[in-house]
Design a protein around this motif. Structure first.
Motif, PDB file in Angstrom:
ATOM      1  N   ASN A  13      22.977  38.869  13.965  1.00 23.00           N
ATOM      2  CA  ASN A  13      24.141  38.859  14.852  1.00 23.00           C
ATOM      3  C   ASN A  13      23.804  39.100  16.313  1.00 23.00           C
ATOM      4  N   LYS A  14      23.234  40.302  16.629  1.00 27.99           N
ATOM      5  CA  LYS A  14      23.080  40.656  18.038  1.00 27.99           C
ATOM      6  C   LYS A  14      22.071  39.762  18.760  1.00 27.99           C
ATOM      7  N   LEU A  15      20.923  39.505  18.130  1.00 32.32           N
ATOM      8  CA  LEU A  15      19.917  38.681  18.801  1.00 32.32           C
ATOM      9  C   LEU A  15      20.133  37.193  18.529  1.00 32.32           C
ATOM     10  N   LYS A  16      21.133  36.866  17.707  1.00 30.12           N
ATOM     11  CA  LYS A  16      21.535  35.478  17.442  1.00 30.12           C
ATOM     12  C   LYS A  16      20.426  34.615  16.829  1.00 30.12           C
ATOM     13  N   PHE A  17      19.562  35.227  16.011  1.00 27.54           N
ATOM     14  CA  PHE A  17      18.562  34.416  15.305  1.00 27.54           C
ATOM     15  C   PHE A  17      19.208  33.738  14.096  1.00 27.54           C
ATOM     16  N   GLY A  18      20.417  34.152  13.744  1.00 25.28           N
ATOM     17  CA  GLY A  18      21.086  33.588  12.567  1.00 25.28           C
ATOM     18  C   GLY A  18      20.344  33.958  11.297  1.00 25.28           C
ATOM     19  N   TRP A  19      20.828  33.443  10.143  1.00 26.42           N
ATOM     20  CA  TRP A  19      20.073  33.618   8.912  1.00 26.42           C
ATOM     21  C   TRP A  19      18.834  32.761   9.027  1.00 26.42           C
TER      22      TRP A  19
END
Lengths: 284, 287
Positions: free
Chosen positions: A131-137
């Motif tokens: 979520n926070k760093l937006k790397f996604g799954w």
């Protein structure tokens, strides 16, 4: 009161010995049973095709190739991050400082981290990386989460390995005019390498077998991962989904066999290395 | 050339210190995240309702965690009831009563089994143990009992291996002294060796306990996961860990926060266990 009913010591010993023998046999039998059942049901499922074909129809058919690739990627990233951090911590603790407040804090951190359940690591990785760093799954999120999970193991084994390098080695190195860093990199680390490798290999085994921390950070996409930002399903997650959703028990057994065999092989290599290492250091 | 390859020692020390602080930093970040996400909702609906509420209906904003807390404690207790006697007996037998050759062979075998992933234990529980309980003892099979047995087996290698290490660490002179006084081998073990190894044994048991209470996937597969207080050993049960794993995939909003609150409760329980383990371990090394 107990005096009256007490058995003679020799008879008591016989009775106790019998029960200990019984309980030990039971424990060993159960553990061996698990191994035998997995191999007996799993080995017939294994074939070149099973290992090299991607899963079809959610894993009902086909093989497990993409999940093997995902497992390797994830484990590789985890170790790539955790090894330098863990070995660096161990070097700092053993070579660069004295026992004191800071080392106590560092050790406390590592010990507590080792006790945190994997599902909590999963929640942490989900919040921070997904979520926070937006790397996604993604493989990256999963790999980083695993890295922090195995970090305490690497710290502890590396520390032990470095500590067991004889002090004389360091003295000789210093007396030749080496700096501390030269001594560490050219004398201490090479001698401690087998022990450090042992810790790394143990961590590989743990990463391969992990499910809870991975499923919420790497996701469970079945296709072959194309980059570290694609979602991927590891062997353990695949096995869990196959078994829990009842997709295919035969494929589940096959996957379990691959999992168990690879982890056993890894552990056997570790044992071999450790044995060699112990013989080596005791002969010096 | 020599001076060129000689980097500044203090800079190296500083960077190593930064690296060494990773573990404690990660621990802090994990703690902050879990509490940041989970604590507000606990305070909003009342700590008491969370810890002692019996109804878990996230869609109706009812977040009682008591069934899961009881569930976690029950299966952990069950796991210890199975794992500790078997584990300690095996450790005592292999160190004190078996031939050296046998224990040299069996200890590595047991440690190898510690590497088997927990999902595999859960799967075998589902295939063999659950049907066995359903057919012979009644109930749905997916139960407190099934989860306890699977976790008990899972923590066996940990308990055996740590117990063996701490029993072996007891100096031989202790045993010789006791035997010389005319004690039998078992009397020696019971009155001399086990008390001397006690804190190591306790640390091993607490470690196994932590593993049991923290286990997720294996428990989900065999426990049945009903969010009710279990009425018996044969009733299904849901643990704190399974509560998170089962609902995380689709939860959002306050429901998701409530799952993090579940994480907070689990986290606190684990930290208390860690503290106890450290205390026991310190006692051992201070002897």
């Amino acid at each position: 009161m107990t005096r009256k009913f007490r058995l003679r010591p020799r008879a008591e010993q016989k009775v106790v010995q019998f029960f200990l023998y019984l309980l030990t046999s039971l424990a060993i039998l159960v553990l061996v049973f698990i191994l035998v059942v997995i191999l007996k049901n799993g080995l017939p499922q294994l074939s070149l095709e099973f290992l090299t074909k991607n899963p079809v129809h959610m894993g009902k058919e086909g093989g497990i190739f993409s999940t093997i690739v995902a497992t390797i990627y994830l484990t590789f990233i985890a170790l790539l991050v955790a090894t330098p951090l863990g070995v660096g911590t161990a070097i700092y603790l053993t070579e660069y400082t004295f026992e004191g407040k800071i080392t106590r804090i560092i050790r406390f951190g590592a010990e507590c981290l080792a006790g945190i359940p994997s599902i909590i690591f999963g929640l942490f990785g989900f919040i921070l990386f997904v979520n926070k760093l937006k790397f996604g799954w993604s493989i990256l999120s999963g790999g980083l989460t695993l890295a922090f999970m195995v970090l305490p193991t690497i710290i502890r084994t590396s520390e032990e390995a470095i500590k067991s390098v004889p002090a004389a080695y360091r003295l000789v190195s210093y007396s030749l005019g080496s700096t501390r860093w030269q001594t560490v990199t050219r004398v201490v680390l090479p001698s401690a390498a087998p022990g450090i490798v042992t810790g790394v290999i143990l961590s590989i085994g743990r990463s391969i077998g992990e499910t809870a921390a991975v499923i919420f950070t790497a996701g469970s996409a079945l296709h072959l991962p194309s980059s570290i930002f694609s979602s991927a399903r590891t062997m353990s997650v695949h096995f869990y989904i196959l078994a829990r959703e009842g997709i295919s028990m035969s494929k589940a057994y096959g996957t379990a066999a691959v999992l168990v065999i690879s982890i056993l092989l890894i552990n056997i290599v570790t044992y071999y290395l450790m044995g060699k290492y112990i013989r080596q250091s005791s002969s010096e | 050339m020599m001076s060129k390859s000689k980097p500044d020692d203090r800079l190296i020390k500083l960077s190593l210190l930064m690296v060494a602080l990773t573990a404690i930093t990660v621990l802090a970040v994990i703690t902050i995240f879990i509490f940041e996400q989970g604590l507000p909702i606990m305070l909003k609906y009342g700590l008491k309702n969370f810890l002692f509420g019996q109804d878990w209906y996230p869609s109706e904003k009812s977040f009682g965690l008591l069934p899961m807390i009881v569930g976690s404690l029950l299966v952990t207790l069950g796991a210890l009831l199975i794992g500790v006697p078997l584990g300690l007996a095996s450790a005592i037998f292999l160190t004190e009563f078996s031939s050296r050759r046998l224990s040299r062979f069996l200890k590595p075998v047991i440690e190898l089994l510690a590497g088997i992933p927990s999902v595999v234990y859960g799967f075998l529980g589902l295939m063999f143990l659950v049907p066995f309980i359903r057919e012979n003892l009644g109930g749905p099979g997916l139960s407190v009992l099934a989860a306890s047995i699977i976790l008990g087996i899972m923590i066996l290698p940990t308990i055996i291996s740590i117990s063996i290490d701490s029993i072996r660490a007891v100096p031989d002179s202790y045993r010789e002294g006791s035997i010389a006084l005319g004690a039998t081998k078992w009397q020696t073990v019971r009155m001399v060796v086990l008390p001397a190894a006690r804190s190591g044994l306790v640390a091993g048991i607490i470690l196994g306990m932590g593993r049991a209470i923290g286990e997720t996937m294996a428990v989900i597969m065999v426990a049945g996961n009903a969010a009710d207080l279990p009425a018996s050993w044969l009733a299904p049960v849901r643990t704190l860990t399974s509560n998170i794993a089962l609902e995380m995939a689709y939860a959002s909003g306050e429901h998701r926060q409530a799952l993090f609150a579940t994480g907070v409760v689990l986290f606190v329980i684990i930290m208390i266990l860690n503290f106890l383990a450290n205390l026991a371990a310190r006692k051992q090394s201070g002897r």
